[in-house]
Scaffold this motif. Structure first.
Motif, PDB file in Angstrom:
ATOM      1  N   THR A  36     -35.948  56.117-100.797  1.00 40.71           N
ATOM      2  CA  THR A  36     -36.308  55.736 -99.421  1.00 40.71           C
ATOM      3  C   THR A  36     -37.809  55.629 -99.227  1.00 40.71           C
ATOM      4  OG1 THR A  36     -36.243  58.034 -98.730  1.00 40.71           O
ATOM      5  CG2 THR A  36     -34.213  56.747 -98.429  1.00 40.71           C
ATOM      6  N   SER A  37     -38.536  55.406-100.329  1.00 38.91           N
ATOM      7  CA  SER A  37     -39.980  55.216-100.226  1.00 38.91           C
ATOM      8  C   SER A  37     -40.457  54.415-101.429  1.00 38.91           C
ATOM      9  CB  SER A  37     -40.701  56.567-100.168  1.00 38.91           C
ATOM     10  OG  SER A  37     -40.528  57.260-101.378  1.00 38.91           O
ATOM     11  N   GLY A  38     -41.704  53.991-101.387  1.00 37.11           N
ATOM     12  CA  GLY A  38     -42.301  53.270-102.503  1.00 37.11           C
ATOM     13  C   GLY A  38     -42.316  51.767-102.283  1.00 37.11           C
ATOM     14  N   ALA A  39     -42.957  51.081-103.220  1.00 37.59           N
ATOM     15  CA  ALA A  39     -43.178  49.641-103.096  1.00 37.59           C
ATOM     16  C   ALA A  39     -41.878  48.844-103.087  1.00 37.59           C
ATOM     17  CB  ALA A  39     -44.088  49.158-104.226  1.00 37.59           C
ATOM     18  N   ALA A  40     -40.963  49.132-104.007  1.00 39.14           N
ATOM     19  CA  ALA A  40     -39.707  48.377-104.075  1.00 39.14           C
ATOM     20  C   ALA A  40     -38.875  48.606-102.817  1.00 39.14           C
ATOM     21  CB  ALA A  40     -38.925  48.763-105.316  1.00 39.14           C
ATOM     22  N   PHE A  41     -38.832  49.832-102.350  1.00 37.48           N
ATOM     23  CA  PHE A  41     -38.089  50.132-101.125  1.00 37.48           C
ATOM     24  C   PHE A  41     -38.705  49.383 -99.943  1.00 37.48           C
ATOM     25  CE2 PHE A  41     -37.561  52.500 -97.195  1.00 37.48           C
ATOM     26  CZ  PHE A  41     -36.183  52.566 -97.115  1.00 37.48           C
ATOM     27  N   SER A  42     -40.018  49.390 -99.833  1.00 44.74           N
ATOM     28  CA  SER A  42     -40.693  48.707 -98.731  1.00 44.74           C
ATOM     29  C   SER A  42     -40.392  47.209 -98.731  1.00 44.74           C
ATOM     30  CB  SER A  42     -42.202  48.928 -98.811  1.00 44.74           C
ATOM     31  OG  SER A  42     -42.505  50.288 -98.630  1.00 44.74           O
ATOM     32  N   ALA A  43     -40.426  46.590 -99.907  1.00 45.33           N
ATOM     33  CA  ALA A  43     -40.131  45.156-100.006  1.00 45.33           C
ATOM     34  C   ALA A  43     -38.685  44.882 -99.628  1.00 45.33           C
ATOM     35  CB  ALA A  43     -40.426  44.657-101.413  1.00 45.33           C
ATOM     36  N   ASP A  44     -37.759  45.701-100.106  1.00 44.82           N
ATOM     37  CA  ASP A  44     -36.338  45.526 -99.825  1.00 44.82           C
ATOM     38  C   ASP A  44     -36.041  45.734 -98.342  1.00 44.82           C
ATOM     39  OD1 ASP A  44     -33.556  45.152-100.737  1.00 44.82           O
ATOM     40  OD2 ASP A  44     -33.335  47.258-100.132  1.00 44.82           O
ATOM     41  N   ALA A  45     -36.740  46.651 -97.701  1.00 48.70           N
ATOM     42  CA  ALA A  45     -36.500  46.972 -96.292  1.00 48.70           C
ATOM     43  C   ALA A  45     -37.128  45.951 -95.341  1.00 48.70           C
ATOM     44  CB  ALA A  45     -37.042  48.367 -95.982  1.00 48.70           C
ATOM     45  N   TYR A  46     -38.010  45.105 -95.840  1.00 49.89           N
ATOM     46  CA  TYR A  46     -38.693  44.120 -94.997  1.00 49.89           C
ATOM     47  C   TYR A  46     -37.678  43.138 -94.421  1.00 49.89           C
ATOM     48  CZ  TYR A  46     -42.178  40.614 -93.676  1.00 49.89           C
ATOM     49  OH  TYR A  46     -42.958  39.723 -92.983  1.00 49.89           O
ATOM     50  N   ASP A  47     -37.840  42.744 -93.164  1.00 46.26           N
ATOM     51  CA  ASP A  47     -36.917  41.784 -92.554  1.00 46.26           C
ATOM     52  C   ASP A  47     -37.654  40.648 -91.847  1.00 46.26           C
ATOM     53  OD1 ASP A  47     -37.860  43.100 -90.324  1.00 46.26           O
ATOM     54  OD2 ASP A  47     -35.893  43.676 -89.570  1.00 46.26           O
ATOM     55  N   GLY A  48     -38.770  40.231 -92.440  1.00 47.52           N
ATOM     56  CA  GLY A  48     -39.576  39.156 -91.872  1.00 47.52           C
ATOM     57  C   GLY A  48     -38.793  37.866 -91.696  1.00 47.52           C
ATOM     58  N   GLY A  92     -36.414  37.262 -89.885  1.00 48.84           N
ATOM     59  CA  GLY A  92     -34.983  37.486 -89.692  1.00 48.84           C
ATOM     60  C   GLY A  92     -34.192  37.515 -90.985  1.00 48.84           C
ATOM     61  N   PHE A  93     -34.883  37.441 -92.132  1.00 47.77           N
ATOM     62  CA  PHE A  93     -34.204  37.476 -93.426  1.00 47.77           C
ATOM     63  C   PHE A  93     -34.195  38.899 -93.985  1.00 47.77           C
ATOM     64  CE2 PHE A  93     -35.915  33.179 -93.031  1.00 47.77           C
ATOM     65  CZ  PHE A  93     -34.761  32.429 -93.244  1.00 47.77           C
ATOM     66  N   THR A  94     -33.189  39.220 -94.747  1.00 49.52           N
ATOM     67  CA  THR A  94     -33.080  40.566 -95.319  1.00 49.52           C
ATOM     68  C   THR A  94     -32.968  40.548 -96.839  1.00 49.52           C
ATOM     69  OG1 THR A  94     -30.676  40.547 -95.031  1.00 49.52           O
ATOM     70  CG2 THR A  94     -31.992  41.492 -93.230  1.00 49.52           C
ATOM     71  N   ASP A  95     -33.275  39.415 -97.462  1.00 46.44           N
ATOM     72  CA  ASP A  95     -33.138  39.307 -98.920  1.00 46.44           C
ATOM     73  C   ASP A  95     -34.495  39.321 -99.633  1.00 46.44           C
ATOM     74  OD1 ASP A  95     -33.846  36.830 -97.888  1.00 46.44           O
ATOM     75  OD2 ASP A  95     -32.527  35.680 -99.216  1.00 46.44           O
ATOM     76  N   TRP A  96     -35.450  40.057 -99.087  1.00 46.42           N
ATOM     77  CA  TRP A  96     -36.776  40.181 -99.681  1.00 46.42           C
ATOM     78  C   TRP A  96     -36.737  41.145-100.857  1.00 46.42           C
ATOM     79  CZ3 TRP A  96     -40.578  37.109 -97.732  1.00 46.42           C
ATOM     80  CH2 TRP A  96     -40.357  36.542 -96.481  1.00 46.42           C
ATOM     81  N   PHE A  97     -37.628  40.948-101.824  1.00 44.05           N
ATOM     82  CA  PHE A  97     -37.715  41.859-102.969  1.00 44.05           C
ATOM     83  C   PHE A  97     -39.158  41.953-103.449  1.00 44.05           C
ATOM     84  CE2 PHE A  97     -37.003  37.664-104.750  1.00 44.05           C
ATOM     85  CZ  PHE A  97     -37.813  37.619-105.864  1.00 44.05           C
ATOM     86  N   LEU A  98     -39.412  42.936-104.291  1.00 48.53           N
ATOM     87  CA  LEU A  98     -40.738  43.139-104.877  1.00 48.53           C
ATOM     88  C   LEU A  98     -40.852  42.258-106.116  1.00 48.53           C
ATOM     89  CD1 LEU A  98     -43.350  44.854-104.665  1.00 48.53           C
ATOM     90  CD2 LEU A  98     -42.266  46.474-106.232  1.00 48.53           C
ATOM     91  N   PRO A  99     -41.795  41.306-106.148  1.00 49.68           N
ATOM     92  CA  PRO A  99     -41.908  40.397-107.293  1.00 49.68           C
ATOM     93  C   PRO A  99     -42.449  41.089-108.542  1.00 49.68           C
ATOM     94  CG  PRO A  99     -43.699  40.014-105.767  1.00 49.68           C
ATOM     95  CD  PRO A  99     -42.805  41.036-105.126  1.00 49.68           C
ATOM     96  N   SER A 100     -42.162  40.492-109.677  1.00 44.05           N
ATOM     97  CA  SER A 100     -42.710  40.979-110.947  1.00 44.05           C
ATOM     98  C   SER A 100     -44.193  40.618-111.028  1.00 44.05           C
ATOM     99  CB  SER A 100     -41.969  40.339-112.121  1.00 44.05           C
ATOM    100  OG  SER A 100     -42.292  38.961-112.205  1.00 44.05           O
ATOM    101  N   GLN A 101     -44.887  41.199-111.978  1.00 40.33           N
ATOM    102  CA  GLN A 101     -46.306  40.871-112.164  1.00 40.33           C
ATOM    103  C   GLN A 101     -46.448  39.397-112.533  1.00 40.33           C
ATOM    104  OE1 GLN A 101     -48.422  40.383-115.237  1.00 40.33           O
ATOM    105  NE2 GLN A 101     -50.043  39.980-113.758  1.00 40.33           N
ATOM    106  N   ASP A 102     -45.534  38.854-113.352  1.00 41.98           N
ATOM    107  CA  ASP A 102     -45.601  37.435-113.700  1.00 41.98           C
ATOM    108  C   ASP A 102     -45.440  36.551-112.457  1.00 41.98           C
ATOM    109  OD1 ASP A 102     -45.979  37.986-116.385  1.00 41.98           O
ATOM    110  OD2 ASP A 102     -43.883  37.681-116.923  1.00 41.98           O
ATOM    111  N   GLU A 103     -44.532  36.927-111.559  1.00 42.08           N
ATOM    112  CA  GLU A 103     -44.345  36.150-110.329  1.00 42.08           C
ATOM    113  C   GLU A 103     -45.587  36.220-109.447  1.00 42.08           C
ATOM    114  OE1 GLU A 103     -39.556  36.427-109.641  1.00 42.08           O
ATOM    115  OE2 GLU A 103     -40.748  38.268-109.393  1.00 42.08           O
ATOM    116  N   LEU A 104     -46.161  37.415-109.316  1.00 42.29           N
ATOM    117  CA  LEU A 104     -47.399  37.544-108.539  1.00 42.29           C
ATOM    118  C   LEU A 104     -48.535  36.759-109.172  1.00 42.29           C
ATOM    119  CD1 LEU A 104     -47.409  41.291-107.478  1.00 42.29           C
ATOM    120  CD2 LEU A 104     -47.261  39.296-105.975  1.00 42.29           C
TER     121      LEU A 104
END
Length: 94
Positions: free
Chosen positions: A5-17, A19-31
């Motif tokens: 319930t904390s950390g970078a991956a949790f924060s990305a997953d919990a984001y609902d910008g 109105g979408f709820t399918d957000w995720f934390l990208p890999s270093q290659d994606e960034l």
């Protein structure tokens, strides 16, 4: 085991910008691809709403270290997972 319930991956997953709820934390290659694209044709990171800072990625280097992405100069940036110095940039698949 309890879910994280904390950390970078949790924060990305919990984001609902947007109105979408399918957000995720990208890999270093994606960034890194995002940073490279932001540098093409006279654009810069601010053009795409990216700050010139360090961002967490989902790429794990060890149990205590994750790979970040430097949006100042485009280089990878390893950092301890307990560091608070990096930001989270959620993304969606398209």
């Amino acid at each position: 085991a309890l879910p994280c319930t904390s950390g970078a991956a949790f924060s990305a997953d919990a984001y609902d910008g947007g109105g979408f709820t399918d957000w995720f934390l990208p890999s270093q290659d994606e960034l890194n691809e995002m940073w490279l694209y932001s540098q093409v044709g006279g654009f810069n990171t601010a053009t795409y709403g990216l700050a010139s800072v360090l961002y967490w990625s989902s790429t794990q280097l060890s149990s205590n270290t994750a790979q970040g992405q430097n949006f100042i100069n485009g280089s990878p940036y390893p950092d301890p997972k307990n560091s608070l110095s990096l930001r989270v940039r959620p993304v969606r698949a398209f």
